[in-house]
Motif scaffolding. Structure first.
Motif, PDB file in Angstrom:
ATOM      1  N   CYS A  64      51.460  60.380  -2.530  1.00 33.33           N
ATOM      2  CA  CYS A  64      52.056  59.931  -1.272  1.00 33.33           C
ATOM      3  C   CYS A  64      50.958  59.303  -0.418  1.00 33.33           C
ATOM      4  CB  CYS A  64      52.712  61.102  -0.564  1.00 33.33           C
ATOM      5  SG  CYS A  64      54.032  61.844  -1.555  1.00 33.33           S
ATOM      6  N   LYS A  65      51.308  58.886   0.778  1.00 31.34           N
ATOM      7  CA  LYS A  65      50.361  58.152   1.623  1.00 31.34           C
ATOM      8  C   LYS A  65      49.085  58.949   1.914  1.00 31.34           C
ATOM      9  CE  LYS A  65      49.953  55.806   6.001  1.00 31.34           C
ATOM     10  NZ  LYS A  65      50.549  55.556   7.300  1.00 31.34           N
ATOM     11  N   ASP A  66      49.228  60.172   2.388  1.00 37.51           N
ATOM     12  CA  ASP A  66      48.066  60.953   2.814  1.00 37.51           C
ATOM     13  C   ASP A  66      47.769  62.174   1.951  1.00 37.51           C
ATOM     14  OD1 ASP A  66      47.683  59.271   5.021  1.00 37.51           O
ATOM     15  OD2 ASP A  66      49.142  60.409   6.201  1.00 37.51           O
ATOM     16  N   TYR A  67      48.540  62.383   0.904  1.00 35.47           N
ATOM     17  CA  TYR A  67      48.352  63.593   0.096  1.00 35.47           C
ATOM     18  C   TYR A  67      48.837  63.371  -1.328  1.00 35.47           C
ATOM     19  CZ  TYR A  67      53.284  64.244   1.221  1.00 35.47           C
ATOM     20  OH  TYR A  67      54.634  64.063   1.370  1.00 35.47           O
ATOM     21  N   GLU A  68      48.430  64.306  -2.195  1.00 36.54           N
ATOM     22  CA  GLU A  68      48.855  64.315  -3.598  1.00 36.54           C
ATOM     23  C   GLU A  68      49.366  65.719  -3.914  1.00 36.54           C
ATOM     24  OE1 GLU A  68      45.183  63.604  -5.565  1.00 36.54           O
ATOM     25  OE2 GLU A  68      44.778  61.875  -4.306  1.00 36.54           O
ATOM     26  N   ILE A  69      50.438  65.794  -4.685  1.00 39.74           N
ATOM     27  CA  ILE A  69      50.973  67.073  -5.132  1.00 39.74           C
ATOM     28  C   ILE A  69      50.958  67.058  -6.660  1.00 39.74           C
ATOM     29  CG2 ILE A  69      52.953  68.635  -5.175  1.00 39.74           C
ATOM     30  CD1 ILE A  69      53.834  67.382  -2.523  1.00 39.74           C
ATOM     31  N   ILE A  70      50.368  68.089  -7.235  1.00 41.52           N
ATOM     32  CA  ILE A  70      50.298  68.208  -8.692  1.00 41.52           C
ATOM     33  C   ILE A  70      50.963  69.529  -9.076  1.00 41.52           C
ATOM     34  CG2 ILE A  70      48.789  68.305 -10.712  1.00 41.52           C
ATOM     35  CD1 ILE A  70      46.643  66.951  -8.827  1.00 41.52           C
ATOM     36  N   ILE A  71      51.995  69.431  -9.892  1.00 39.08           N
ATOM     37  CA  ILE A  71      52.686  70.619 -10.389  1.00 39.08           C
ATOM     38  C   ILE A  71      52.511  70.640 -11.897  1.00 39.08           C
ATOM     39  CG2 ILE A  71      54.911  71.767 -10.665  1.00 39.08           C
ATOM     40  CD1 ILE A  71      55.755  70.430  -8.048  1.00 39.08           C
ATOM     41  N   TYR A 134      51.990  78.867 -13.774  1.00 32.77           N
ATOM     42  CA  TYR A 134      52.747  77.793 -13.132  1.00 32.77           C
ATOM     43  C   TYR A 134      52.007  77.470 -11.834  1.00 32.77           C
ATOM     44  CZ  TYR A 134      56.153  79.683 -16.390  1.00 32.77           C
ATOM     45  OH  TYR A 134      56.779  80.137 -17.515  1.00 32.77           O
ATOM     46  N   THR A 135      51.558  76.226 -11.687  1.00 30.81           N
ATOM     47  CA  THR A 135      50.674  75.904 -10.575  1.00 30.81           C
ATOM     48  C   THR A 135      51.203  74.745  -9.737  1.00 30.81           C
ATOM     49  OG1 THR A 135      49.333  74.298 -11.798  1.00 30.81           O
ATOM     50  CG2 THR A 135      48.702  76.613 -11.979  1.00 30.81           C
ATOM     51  N   MET A 136      50.862  74.771  -8.463  1.00 28.53           N
ATOM     52  CA  MET A 136      51.085  73.642  -7.570  1.00 28.53           C
ATOM     53  C   MET A 136      49.823  73.464  -6.739  1.00 28.53           C
ATOM     54  SD  MET A 136      54.027  72.762  -4.728  1.00 28.53           S
ATOM     55  CE  MET A 136      53.636  74.091  -3.613  1.00 28.53           C
ATOM     56  N   THR A 137      49.309  72.240  -6.728  1.00 31.84           N
ATOM     57  CA  THR A 137      48.097  71.916  -5.984  1.00 31.84           C
ATOM     58  C   THR A 137      48.410  70.775  -5.033  1.00 31.84           C
ATOM     59  OG1 THR A 137      46.791  72.482  -7.936  1.00 31.84           O
ATOM     60  CG2 THR A 137      45.670  71.275  -6.195  1.00 31.84           C
ATOM     61  N   VAL A 138      47.941  70.893  -3.799  1.00 31.98           N
ATOM     62  CA  VAL A 138      48.081  69.815  -2.815  1.00 31.98           C
ATOM     63  C   VAL A 138      46.682  69.436  -2.350  1.00 31.98           C
ATOM     64  CG1 VAL A 138      48.933  69.181  -0.538  1.00 31.98           C
ATOM     65  CG2 VAL A 138      50.358  70.551  -2.057  1.00 31.98           C
ATOM     66  N   LEU A 139      46.360  68.151  -2.456  1.00 33.76           N
ATOM     67  CA  LEU A 139      45.108  67.603  -1.933  1.00 33.76           C
ATOM     68  C   LEU A 139      45.460  66.616  -0.833  1.00 33.76           C
ATOM     69  CD1 LEU A 139      43.229  66.930  -5.271  1.00 33.76           C
ATOM     70  CD2 LEU A 139      42.652  68.649  -3.572  1.00 33.76           C
ATOM     71  N   LYS A 140      44.833  66.759   0.329  1.00 33.92           N
ATOM     72  CA  LYS A 140      45.143  65.862   1.445  1.00 33.92           C
ATOM     73  C   LYS A 140      43.878  65.551   2.221  1.00 33.92           C
ATOM     74  CE  LYS A 140      46.610  69.907   3.953  1.00 33.92           C
ATOM     75  NZ  LYS A 140      47.650  70.623   4.590  1.00 33.92           N
ATOM     76  N   ASP A 141      43.887  64.409   2.889  1.00 33.77           N
ATOM     77  CA  ASP A 141      42.763  64.020   3.731  1.00 33.77           C
ATOM     78  C   ASP A 141      42.711  64.936   4.950  1.00 33.77           C
ATOM     79  OD1 ASP A 141      42.159  61.905   2.027  1.00 33.77           O
ATOM     80  OD2 ASP A 141      43.457  60.514   3.105  1.00 33.77           O
ATOM     81  N   ALA A 142      41.520  65.357   5.321  1.00 35.84           N
ATOM     82  CA  ALA A 142      41.371  66.287   6.447  1.00 35.84           C
ATOM     83  C   ALA A 142      41.830  65.640   7.743  1.00 35.84           C
ATOM     84  CB  ALA A 142      39.920  66.749   6.558  1.00 35.84           C
ATOM     85  N   GLU A 143      41.562  64.363   7.924  1.00 41.50           N
ATOM     86  CA  GLU A 143      41.975  63.659   9.145  1.00 41.50           C
ATOM     87  C   GLU A 143      43.496  63.505   9.220  1.00 41.50           C
ATOM     88  OE1 GLU A 143      40.114  62.797  11.774  1.00 41.50           O
ATOM     89  OE2 GLU A 143      38.507  63.875  10.735  1.00 41.50           O
ATOM     90  N   ALA A 144      44.144  63.342   8.085  1.00 41.18           N
ATOM     91  CA  ALA A 144      45.598  63.150   8.063  1.00 41.18           C
ATOM     92  C   ALA A 144      46.347  64.432   8.380  1.00 41.18           C
ATOM     93  CB  ALA A 144      46.027  62.614   6.709  1.00 41.18           C
ATOM     94  N   THR A 145      45.682  65.569   8.304  1.00 45.43           N
ATOM     95  CA  THR A 145      46.333  66.847   8.570  1.00 45.43           C
ATOM     96  C   THR A 145      46.862  66.906   9.999  1.00 45.43           C
ATOM     97  OG1 THR A 145      44.884  67.914   6.981  1.00 45.43           O
ATOM     98  CG2 THR A 145      45.988  69.346   8.531  1.00 45.43           C
ATOM     99  N   LYS A 147      48.047  64.457  11.842  1.00 45.69           N
ATOM    100  CA  LYS A 147      49.189  63.586  12.123  1.00 45.69           C
ATOM    101  C   LYS A 147      50.330  63.694  11.113  1.00 45.69           C
ATOM    102  CE  LYS A 147      46.640  59.831  10.004  1.00 45.69           C
ATOM    103  NZ  LYS A 147      45.996  58.584  10.189  1.00 45.69           N
ATOM    104  N   THR A 148      50.227  64.569  10.133  1.00 44.22           N
ATOM    105  CA  THR A 148      51.285  64.694   9.132  1.00 44.22           C
ATOM    106  C   THR A 148      52.493  65.439   9.694  1.00 44.22           C
ATOM    107  OG1 THR A 148      51.823  65.349   6.881  1.00 44.22           O
ATOM    108  CG2 THR A 148      50.399  66.832   8.102  1.00 44.22           C
ATOM    109  N   GLN A 149      53.663  65.087   9.202  1.00 46.33           N
ATOM    110  CA  GLN A 149      54.903  65.723   9.622  1.00 46.33           C
ATOM    111  C   GLN A 149      55.343  66.816   8.640  1.00 46.33           C
ATOM    112  OE1 GLN A 149      56.344  65.034  12.581  1.00 46.33           O
ATOM    113  NE2 GLN A 149      54.564  63.735  12.916  1.00 46.33           N
ATOM    114  N   VAL A 150      54.612  66.959   7.538  1.00 43.82           N
ATOM    115  CA  VAL A 150      54.984  67.921   6.508  1.00 43.82           C
ATOM    116  C   VAL A 150      54.573  69.328   6.939  1.00 43.82           C
ATOM    117  CG1 VAL A 150      54.664  68.596   4.104  1.00 43.82           C
ATOM    118  CG2 VAL A 150      54.711  66.173   4.721  1.00 43.82           C
TER     119      VAL A 150
END
Length: 162
Positions: A64-71, A134-145, A147-150
């Motif tokens: 996604c724009k500011d983050y990645e989700i890996i399942i 069973y894993t889920m990983t989220v990587l996101k930019d620290a600055e985007a945290t 302003k994110t709506q998630v």
């Protein structure tokens, strides 16, 4: 008579000592145990992550724009190796919170790392049912945290096995 007794005594005592022959059978085809079936993962992803960018038998990646989700689903066994695979850190370097949910052990942890565009934050969850991780990983930019709506808390709380 005494001499005959002392000669026959060791023979009588050793008469019951015989070696038993042990047999082992080998098959031409290796016999493998039945692997436990993988369970299904249930998670409420953000709307913008509705379609995976990449998909394989063992997992999905959502970019996604500011983050990645890996399942992904990994073989169970070495939890330390799974944590190292997800985060790049040893288990001793992280604070791992263990809880028990729905017949599986749940491990949550976070970390920070340097990325190409600045600092990145990572958060992961592992559900261990004894057969698979069973894993889920989220990587996101620290600055985007900022302003994110998630609402990541609700996403991680919804991560479960069906």
């Amino acid at each position: 008579m005494k001499k005959l007794f002392w000669v026959l005594l060791p023979l009588l005592l050793l008469a019951g000592c015989t070696a038993r022959e042990t047999m082992e059978t080998l098959a031409d085809v290796p016999v493998e145990g039945m692997a436990a079936p993988q369970r299904q993962i249930s998670v409420n992803l953000p709307d913008e992550a509705a379609v995976p960018t990449a998909e394989s038998d063992s997992g999905r990646i959502y970019l996604c724009k500011d983050y990645e989700i890996i399942i992904q689903t990994l073989e169970a066994g070495d939890l330390d190796e799974t944590i190292r695979t997800l985060s790049g850190y040893d288990r001793d370097s992280l604070t791992v919170v263990k809880t028990r949910v729905e017949g599986a052990d749940r491990y949550d942890f976070v970390w920070a790392t340097a990325g190409e565009t600045g600092e990145r934050l990572g958060r992961a969850v592992i559900l261990d049912d004894g057969n698979y991780h069973y894993t889920m990983t989220v990587l996101k930019d620290a600055e985007a945290t900022k302003k994110t709506q998630v609402v990541w808390r609700t996403v991680f709380e919804s991560f479960s096995l069906v």
